[in-house]
Write a protein that holds these residues in place. Sequence first.
Motif, short mmCIF file in Angstrom:
data_model
loop_
_atom_site.label_atom_id
_atom_site.label_comp_id
_atom_site.label_asym_id
_atom_site.label_seq_id
_atom_site.Cartn_x
_atom_site.Cartn_y
_atom_site.Cartn_z
N HIS A 53 0.84 -1.21 0.00
CA HIS A 53 0.00 0.00 0.00
C HIS A 53 0.87 1.26 0.00
N GLN A 76 -9.69 -12.69 -2.62
CA GLN A 76 -9.46 -12.10 -1.30
C GLN A 76 -7.96 -11.85 -1.12
N SER A 77 -7.62 -10.60 -0.92
CA SER A 77 -6.21 -10.22 -0.87
C SER A 77 -6.06 -9.00 0.01
N ARG A 78 -4.97 -8.96 0.77
CA ARG A 78 -4.67 -7.79 1.59
C ARG A 78 -4.00 -6.69 0.79
N SER A 79 -3.63 -6.97 -0.45
CA SER A 79 -2.94 -5.99 -1.28
C SER A 79 -3.94 -5.02 -1.89
N TYR A 159 -9.15 -1.59 -3.27
CA TYR A 159 -8.70 -2.32 -2.08
C TYR A 159 -9.92 -2.87 -1.35
N PRO A 161 -10.18 -6.36 1.24
CA PRO A 161 -9.66 -7.65 1.71
C PRO A 161 -10.65 -8.79 1.55
N GLN A 300 -11.49 -6.53 11.02
CA GLN A 300 -10.75 -7.67 10.48
C GLN A 300 -11.46 -8.23 9.24
N ARG A 301 -11.60 -7.42 8.20
CA ARG A 301 -12.39 -7.77 7.03
C ARG A 301 -11.80 -8.97 6.27
N TRP A 302 -10.48 -8.99 6.10
CA TRP A 302 -9.84 -10.09 5.35
C TRP A 302 -10.08 -11.42 6.05
#
Length: 634
Positions: A53, A76-79, A159, A161, A300-302
Amino acid sequence: MLIRSLALIRPALMVMLLVLVSLTAHAASVSLHDAESGQELNRQLSLLEDAEHAFTLEQVREQTFTPANGKTSTGQSRSAWWLKLDIDPRGQTQPWLLVVGAVTLHDLIIYLPDDQGQYTARHSGETVSFAAGRDIEYRRPVFSLPNLKMPYTVYLRTYDPAGNSFPLRLWQIQDLEEARAQENIALGVIYGIILALLLYNLFVLLSLRDLAYFWYVMATASALIFIMSMTGHGFQYLWPETAVPWYLDRITLPSIWGFCASAFTQALLQTKRHVRWAHHLLSYACVIYVLAIALEALGQRWLCGWMIAFLSLTSIPAALIAAFIRWRQGFFPGLLYLCGYGFVLTSISVLLMRAAGIVQPGDSTAYIFPLSVAFETILFSFALAYRIQLLKQEKSLALEQANQEKSARLQLFAETQERLEKAVAERTAELETANQRLRDSEEELREIAFTDPLTQLPNRRYLLARAEEAFAHAERHGEPLAMLVIDLDNFKPINDEHGHDAGDMVLETTAVRMRQSVRHADTLARLGGDEFAILIGGSDAADKARELAERLLSTLSNPLHYNEHILRVTPSIGLAWYPAHAENFDRLYRAADKALYRVKAHGRAALAIASETSVRRPELAYLDTLKAPKDLRD
């Protein structure tokens, strides 16, 4: 000499090779030709992952993008993911819109260039309000492309997650309007089916007080809200003024629905008694759904997205297998559940695979969940009919047994027989009462569907149904058909200053005045907010429409009394008629609506006709006294 020439040519060859490699590593640009309206863009899209990010737009423009090759989801990705779209506007003749097909993205930013090469950032997604996240009122994020003459590049940053998806399309405005109308009709039918059967089964719940019906109603209600959030209509109509709160986002709503659906499965199939292992798995699923909601509240969406995806491997197969087992045990509702919720849970699996990036979003999967829920509600209405049939069979068996006992032991059980007949009569009366209530409820639902609850005028749905008949009659008899579209000036300031009670009083009084002004044969309807419409038929429809418009300009401008305040609104009226201005209802409404907005642009409180450029303004004495504060015009 030859060697020296080759030494000079070699750098040029290397440069040419690098240029060719660079060209093949980038997606092709999009040409803005009229025939390309509605085209998918993901073949021309390039992607860049921003795992930390950390990239700014200036840094991103220096990076190497990877062609998407039709890919519309990264799962699903934190990027964060950057999208790059090259556009060639040299064939452009009209304004163009860029539409992002995903309606539940958490955070979306689009960077659009100007004629100086500078970029402006626009925020969208669930982190901003509905109106702030798009350039026109549409359920999906939509942005106007700049009117530039030379090729340019558009950048997007997404973006989420819980799952990044970004199917892109280019539209011209008129084509998007037509597509939006078709989408709204299709989704409106689905909403209507689910809502009607929800209310029907709610009535049954109130009559039977059955736990299975309770969880069915809860699951269907949460599914309806979940569907509206997925389609974007929830954001557009239910919570448009603010960013989407965590308790209405793409994690919480499906979790609530999953909890209610699991509890309904346990109650309907009686898994605690007949399929205990499935009952335990469904109980664990309920706990995980509650935990997912709690973690979503903590941001904590991801993690929540993966928790819900994990449930597709446990609770969904458990529910389907339990339904199959109960059906094989002779429990017919198990088959209905298997068919109805089989479709729903299968569609949920597809949605989860879309969120994980296994299945790419597209037209084939866009409506699978709403359609499956509508199909499920119909099947469970059949289950209700089967339940009533079981009651009738039980009654028939009781009567037959009573008759057999009466024949065998007439004297011994005479008193018992009388009590039995009385009980049967009471049950019959109860069933008749229940049937009458069902008929009354159906009639009430039919009336509610076509009536505006505040003004008691017909609503938009009734106007559409009546317009179809009116157009058929007008075409068959060669008669005109006129439409007035009426908007109340100065209504919003009254609503803001004096509150919704004052606004409701203005709408109710206006409805009464308009009802007193129109003929019995005319169709008066409230379209929503402070907008009304009148459909006028007959050989003199155009003349009657003008007369009625002049009368309404005078009648609706009379002051209103609210507590100690004197409130004033005036009407702005647009008029169009068939066949002079349009050949169908949709275009007739648009013509009248354009005439209305011409009135708005020229001072309001007047009448405009679709084919005329002038605006007809009535002579109202008290208007001069209001010009200073501009009450009516502003």
